[in-house]
Design a protein around this motif. Structure first.
Motif, mmCIF file in Angstrom:
data_model
loop_
_atom_site.group_PDB
_atom_site.id
_atom_site.type_symbol
_atom_site.label_atom_id
_atom_site.label_comp_id
_atom_site.label_asym_id
_atom_site.label_seq_id
_atom_site.Cartn_x
_atom_site.Cartn_y
_atom_site.Cartn_z
ATOM 1 N N THR A 187 47.628 61.857 118.368
ATOM 2 C CA THR A 187 46.257 62.023 117.864
ATOM 3 C C THR A 187 46.198 62.147 116.347
ATOM 4 N N CYS A 188 47.356 62.293 115.695
ATOM 5 C CA CYS A 188 47.367 62.250 114.231
ATOM 6 C C CYS A 188 48.785 61.971 113.748
ATOM 7 N N VAL A 189 48.851 61.449 112.529
ATOM 8 C CA VAL A 189 50.144 61.145 111.924
ATOM 9 C C VAL A 189 50.275 62.022 110.691
ATOM 10 N N VAL A 190 51.436 62.671 110.538
ATOM 11 C CA VAL A 190 51.679 63.494 109.351
ATOM 12 C C VAL A 190 52.878 62.918 108.616
ATOM 13 N N LEU A 191 52.672 62.596 107.345
ATOM 14 C CA LEU A 191 53.713 61.940 106.550
ATOM 15 C C LEU A 191 54.149 62.840 105.415
ATOM 16 N N SER A 192 55.358 62.622 104.939
ATOM 17 C CA SER A 192 55.720 63.263 103.669
ATOM 18 C C SER A 192 55.331 62.280 102.558
ATOM 19 N N GLY A 193 55.644 62.606 101.308
ATOM 20 C CA GLY A 193 55.404 61.648 100.233
ATOM 21 C C GLY A 193 56.337 60.453 100.384
ATOM 22 N N LEU A 194 56.076 59.406 99.619
ATOM 23 C CA LEU A 194 56.919 58.201 99.540
ATOM 24 C C LEU A 194 56.927 57.317 100.786
ATOM 25 N N VAL A 195 56.124 57.649 101.779
ATOM 26 C CA VAL A 195 56.039 56.761 102.940
ATOM 27 C C VAL A 195 54.572 56.370 103.186
ATOM 28 N N SER A 196 53.854 56.103 102.097
ATOM 29 C CA SER A 196 52.425 55.821 102.243
ATOM 30 C C SER A 196 52.165 54.557 103.063
ATOM 31 N N PHE A 197 53.201 53.687 103.180
ATOM 32 C CA PHE A 197 53.009 52.485 104.009
ATOM 33 C C PHE A 197 52.572 52.888 105.423
ATOM 34 N N ALA A 198 53.007 54.087 105.853
ATOM 35 C CA ALA A 198 52.713 54.508 107.224
ATOM 36 C C ALA A 198 51.261 54.949 107.405
ATOM 37 N N LEU A 199 50.506 55.067 106.295
ATOM 38 C CA LEU A 199 49.064 55.336 106.440
ATOM 39 C C LEU A 199 48.424 54.177 107.207
ATOM 40 N N ALA A 200 48.955 52.973 106.951
ATOM 41 C CA ALA A 200 48.412 51.801 107.647
ATOM 42 C C ALA A 200 48.729 51.877 109.138
ATOM 43 N N ALA A 201 49.882 52.456 109.477
ATOM 44 C CA ALA A 201 50.238 52.589 110.899
ATOM 45 C C ALA A 201 49.234 53.511 111.588
ATOM 46 N N ALA A 202 48.870 54.629 110.892
ATOM 47 C CA ALA A 202 47.869 55.544 111.476
ATOM 48 C C ALA A 202 46.540 54.816 111.643
ATOM 49 N N GLU A 203 46.187 54.024 110.622
ATOM 50 C CA GLU A 203 44.922 53.282 110.714
ATOM 51 C C GLU A 203 44.967 52.308 111.894
ATOM 52 N N GLU A 204 46.130 51.705 112.094
ATOM 53 C CA GLU A 204 46.245 50.715 113.164
ATOM 54 C C GLU A 204 46.082 51.348 114.547
ATOM 55 N N ILE A 205 46.573 52.565 114.700
ATOM 56 C CA ILE A 205 46.391 53.201 116.023
ATOM 57 C C ILE A 205 45.143 54.106 116.048
ATOM 58 N N SER A 206 44.343 53.991 114.981
ATOM 59 C CA SER A 206 43.038 54.682 114.914
ATOM 60 C C SER A 206 43.141 56.193 115.045
ATOM 61 N N VAL A 207 44.099 56.783 114.344
ATOM 62 C CA VAL A 207 44.161 58.248 114.316
ATOM 63 C C VAL A 207 44.165 58.712 112.860
ATOM 64 N N PRO A 208 43.721 59.930 112.592
ATOM 65 C CA PRO A 208 43.734 60.417 111.212
ATOM 66 C C PRO A 208 45.145 60.696 110.727
ATOM 67 N N SER A 209 45.310 60.653 109.398
ATOM 68 C CA SER A 209 46.623 60.932 108.824
ATOM 69 C C SER A 209 46.522 62.082 107.828
ATOM 70 N N PHE A 210 47.609 62.786 107.686
ATOM 71 C CA PHE A 210 47.716 63.892 106.728
ATOM 72 C C PHE A 210 49.009 63.702 105.964
ATOM 73 N N VAL A 211 49.001 64.076 104.678
ATOM 74 C CA VAL A 211 50.240 63.949 103.905
ATOM 75 C C VAL A 211 50.706 65.332 103.474
ATOM 76 N N LEU A 212 51.939 65.650 103.840
ATOM 77 C CA LEU A 212 52.582 66.848 103.305
ATOM 78 C C LEU A 212 53.315 66.389 102.048
ATOM 79 N N TRP A 213 52.647 66.531 100.899
ATOM 80 C CA TRP A 213 53.270 66.106 99.637
ATOM 81 C C TRP A 213 54.232 67.232 99.237
ATOM 82 N N GLY A 214 55.491 66.878 99.017
ATOM 83 C CA GLY A 214 56.523 67.914 98.954
ATOM 84 C C GLY A 214 56.673 68.649 97.636
ATOM 85 N N THR A 215 55.744 68.461 96.695
ATOM 86 C CA THR A 215 55.903 69.164 95.425
ATOM 87 C C THR A 215 54.905 70.314 95.339
#
Ligand code: UDP
Length: 494
Positions: free
Chosen positions: A114-142
């Motif tokens: 139901t959601c995708v959580v990414l760290s930084g440097l993998v923003s390409f995966a935002l498109a994967a979340a969009e493709e499966i129609s779920v919201p995304s969150f980024v845990l930016w590590g700094t």
């Protein structure tokens, strides 16, 4: 179909990203969220060998999965393996993530992602979340200040601060140029903003990647930061003008203390890509309280032979006991402790412990440790703040410069080493940090204050505690309402 929020987490595959993401995964799981933690196949295998994720395997509602990183063995040995990894993931890892989410949705007893959580440097995966129609969150590590500085790299480039005109600008005082226009931040030096402003190359790959990755977080539904409100309140206020949903939930290590019951056999100390040296803990047990300097430069830094020698002899001359993590690959040429100068071990015998890797959080929390010589990586900095340990900082990459600036100038818990490492200064700073001067006592008082504030922030009622609950509430809003939504998740792009 089970009705439950299901977070699929995917960190950039290095320790500095994997560890905080894993902590977040455990925290979400402790609040009832189903978790799928995705590693690369290469790291999955390494972690299986070091066995550090043992406590998490087989737990209800927590699964590990793996996707290929697309690297050849030759790529892995290359000096620019991290760049190769970044490019390879960006090029080939999106479809396997989408496929994984769809496979999970069809698995017996597994709620759909139901959601995708990414760290930084993998923003390409935002498109994967969009493709499966779920919201995304980024845990930016700094830190928040590190994130804001990275966001502003684009403006610094556009306003002509960087790239530098020529090499003399690295040493002619230009990096001291005051930058006083970043909202929420005190005036800082240009050189404090990031290592990336030091480039001479107008097309600098790393600079472009950083600014692009940070700015692409705007595509996510929310930004999660491993910091806490009291530590960076001004910069967080300013950041929320641009990113309305910022969840500060750190220090993650402290949050784990309150939420994850290790006594019940839950949780892993972290996913360690190197084997942790248990003997260093026994060595620490035998040292007087507050006497030991812990020395580590994280998982990525590479020192030249000269830098290693300056450090080694600087530490040797301090006459203090020290525990030094010299991981394989810390020294240029893929070398480790074998590169230490001849006679160094003999001269420091009895007061020096060299480990390839250690359980850093436990080390920093150990009563024997009184100081930390660090590269100012954000995870290390947060772990040190949580443990109340003041620092000697030698930043060299990315956000480490701004972390160090805040540690030394804003939070009053550190001393800065010059970029050009000199053994005399190493000795002097270690003496100052571990000694009994007024300045040393002041730093210890400040460190104790910040330690208490981390505890308050992560305890029930504290800002980080409440923010985690709020984040979980938001994730629950996306729980599938009925079987139709499950269908949408499974077939969203078709
Ligand atoms: N770390 C560890 N054992 C060591 C050295 C480091 O567990 O011997 C962990 C440390 O606790 C931190 C991470 O590795 O969580 C390093 O992250 P950081 O952001 O400080 O630096 P990076 O590795 O990203 O440069």
């Amino acid at each position: 179909m089970e009705k439950r929020a299901h977070a699929m987490l995917f960190p950039f595959p290095c320790s500095g990203h994997i560890n905080p993401t894993l902590k977040l995964a455990e925290l979400l799981h402790s609040r009832g969220v189903y978790v799928t933690f995705v590693n690369t196949e290469h790291n999955h295998e390494r972690l299986r060998r070091t066995g550090t994720a043992g406590g998490l395997h087989g737990r209800e509602g927590f699964r590990f999965e793996a996707v290929p990183d697309g690297l050849s063995e030759e790529d892995r040995r290359s000096p620019d393996k991290t760049v190769k990894l970044y490019l390879s993931l960006r090029q080939s890892c999106g479809p396997p993530l989408v496929e994984l989410a769809r496979r999970l949705a069809e698995s017996e007893g597994v709620p759909p992602v139901t959601c995708v959580v990414l760290s930084g440097l993998v923003s390409f995966a935002l498109a994967a979340a969009e493709e499966i129609s779920v919201p995304s969150f980024v845990l930016w590590g700094t830190s928040a200040c590190g994130f804001v500085c990275t966001l502003r790299l684009r403006e610094l480039r556009q306003r002509g601060y960087t790239p530098l005109k020529d090499e003399s600008y690295l040493t002619n005082g230009y990096l001291d140029t005051p930058i006083d226009w970043i909202a929420g931040m005190p005036p800082v030096r240009l050189g404090d903003i990031s290592s990336f402003v030091r480039t001479l190359d107008p097309k600098c790959f790393a600079l472009r990647v950083e600014e692009e990755e940070a700015n692409s977080c705007a595509r996510a539904q929310g930004l999660i930061l491993n910091t806490f409100e009291d530590l960076e309140s001004d910069v967080l206020d300013a950041l929320r003008g641009e990113f309305p949903l910022v969840y500060t939930i750190g220090p993650l290590a402290a949050a784990m203390h309150h939420r994850v019951d290790r006594a019940q056999g839950q949780g892993a100390a972290g996913l360690s890509l190197w084997e942790e040296d248990a003997a260093c803990m026994a060595w620490l047990d035998a040292q007087p309280a507050g006497s030991v300097l812990y020395v580590s430069f994280g998982s990525l830094a590479v020192l030249s032979l000269d830098q290693l020698a300056e450090l080694a002899w600087g530490l040797a001359a301090s006459n203090r006991p020290f525990l030094w993590v010299v991981r394989p690959g810390l020294v240029a040429g893929d070398r480790g402790a074998d590169a230490l100068p001849g006679k160094f071990l003999a001269e420091t015998k009895g007061r020096c412990f060299i480990a390839e890797w250690c359980a850093q959080e436990q080390v920093l929390r150990h009563r024997a440790v009184g100081g930390f010589l660090t590269h100012s990586g954000w995870n290390s900095t947060m772990e040190s703040i949580w443990s109340g340990v003041p620092m000697v900082c030698w930043p060299g990459f990315a956000d480490q410069y701004i972390n160090c600036r805040y540690v030394c100038r804003e939070w009053g818990i550190g001393l800065l080493l010059d970029e050009q490492l000199r053994r005399e200064q190493v000795t002097a700073h270690v003496e100052e940090l571990m000694g009994d001067t007024e300045k040393a006592k002041e730093m210890r008082r400040s460190a104790a204050k910040w330690k208490a504030l981390t505890k308050a922030a992560t305890a029930p009622g504290g800002s980080s505690y409440e923010n985690l609950d709020m984040l979980v509430e938001v994730l629950r809003l996306h729980e599938p309402a009925d079987a139709e939504l499950a269908g949408a998740v499974t077939h969203g792009a078709q």
